[in-house]
Write a protein that holds these residues in place. Structure first.
Motif, short mmCIF file in Angstrom:
data_model
loop_
_atom_site.label_atom_id
_atom_site.label_comp_id
_atom_site.label_asym_id
_atom_site.label_seq_id
_atom_site.Cartn_x
_atom_site.Cartn_y
_atom_site.Cartn_z
N GLN A 18 0.83 -1.19 0.00
CA GLN A 18 0.00 0.00 0.00
C GLN A 18 0.87 1.25 0.00
OE1 GLN A 18 -2.65 -0.35 3.40
NE2 GLN A 18 -4.20 -1.38 2.15
N ALA A 19 0.30 2.33 -0.49
CA ALA A 19 1.00 3.60 -0.47
C ALA A 19 1.48 3.92 0.94
CB ALA A 19 0.11 4.72 -0.99
N GLY A 20 2.72 4.39 1.02
CA GLY A 20 3.33 4.67 2.31
C GLY A 20 4.13 3.52 2.87
N GLY A 21 4.00 2.36 2.27
CA GLY A 21 4.72 1.19 2.74
C GLY A 21 6.14 1.13 2.22
N SER A 22 6.80 0.03 2.54
CA SER A 22 8.21 -0.14 2.19
C SER A 22 8.46 -1.51 1.58
CB SER A 22 9.10 0.01 3.44
OG SER A 22 8.99 1.29 4.01
N LEU A 23 9.47 -1.56 0.74
CA LEU A 23 9.97 -2.80 0.18
C LEU A 23 11.48 -2.69 0.07
CD1 LEU A 23 7.58 -3.64 -2.81
CD2 LEU A 23 7.83 -4.96 -0.71
N ARG A 24 12.14 -3.82 0.10
CA ARG A 24 13.57 -3.86 -0.14
C ARG A 24 13.86 -4.85 -1.25
NH1 ARG A 24 17.18 -5.06 4.88
NH2 ARG A 24 16.36 -7.20 4.56
N LEU A 25 14.46 -4.36 -2.30
CA LEU A 25 14.84 -5.19 -3.43
C LEU A 25 16.29 -5.62 -3.29
CD1 LEU A 25 13.30 -3.16 -6.41
CD2 LEU A 25 12.20 -4.86 -4.92
N SER A 26 16.57 -6.82 -3.75
CA SER A 26 17.92 -7.34 -3.74
C SER A 26 18.28 -7.83 -5.13
CB SER A 26 18.06 -8.51 -2.75
OG SER A 26 17.75 -8.12 -1.44
N VAL A 33 2.28 -0.60 -6.11
CA VAL A 33 1.90 0.21 -4.96
C VAL A 33 0.45 0.63 -5.14
CG1 VAL A 33 2.41 2.20 -3.53
CG2 VAL A 33 4.26 1.04 -4.77
N SER A 34 -0.40 0.18 -4.26
CA SER A 34 -1.81 0.50 -4.34
C SER A 34 -2.11 1.76 -3.55
CB SER A 34 -2.65 -0.67 -3.81
OG SER A 34 -2.41 -0.89 -2.43
N SER A 35 -3.18 2.44 -3.94
CA SER A 35 -3.59 3.66 -3.27
C SER A 35 -4.72 3.41 -2.29
CB SER A 35 -4.00 4.71 -4.30
OG SER A 35 -5.07 4.24 -5.10
#
Length: 121
Positions: free
Chosen positions: A13-21, A119-121
């Protein structure tokens, strides 16, 4: 050949976080620059962030202050920490690396297959 394998994409969701590797594998080369690009449907592939072997970084204006790129040279792995995600960040994210094979006199660019970030709103 250099193989780049991305992981960490997903739906948030918007405002969230992800980490790509992104991990580079192979033999007989050294990597200078690694980075991330992204491509949304119907759009060109744009630079997100890059990092050199000595730690110099470069970010697209649209992600400054929200995304952080870092790497582990011992593992030939680059990461992209994405915070405060926005719907406009939705894209396929591609890892890239400039690799110099010892048998060649110049570096070549290599690309991963991409990982979807939605990323959803």
């Amino acid at each position: 050949q250099v193989q780049l394998v991305e992981s960490g994409g997903g739906l948030v969701q918007a405002g969230g976080s992800l980490r790509l590797s992104c991990a580079a594998s192979g033999r007989g080369f050294s990597i200078n620059t690694m980075g991330w690009y992204r491509q949304a449907p119907g759009k060109q592939r744009d630079l997100v962030a890059t990092i050199t072997s000595d730690g110099s970084t470069n970010y697209a204006d649209s992600v400054k202050g929200r995304f952080t790129i870092f790497r582990d040279n011992t593992k030939n792995t680059v990461y992209l920490q994405m915070n405060s995600l926005k719907p406009e960040d939705t894209a396929v994210y591609y890892c890239t690396a400039a690799a110099l094979f010892y048998s060649l006199g110049y570096p070549r660019d290599y690309w991963g297959q991409g990982t979807q970030v939605t990323v959803s709103s």
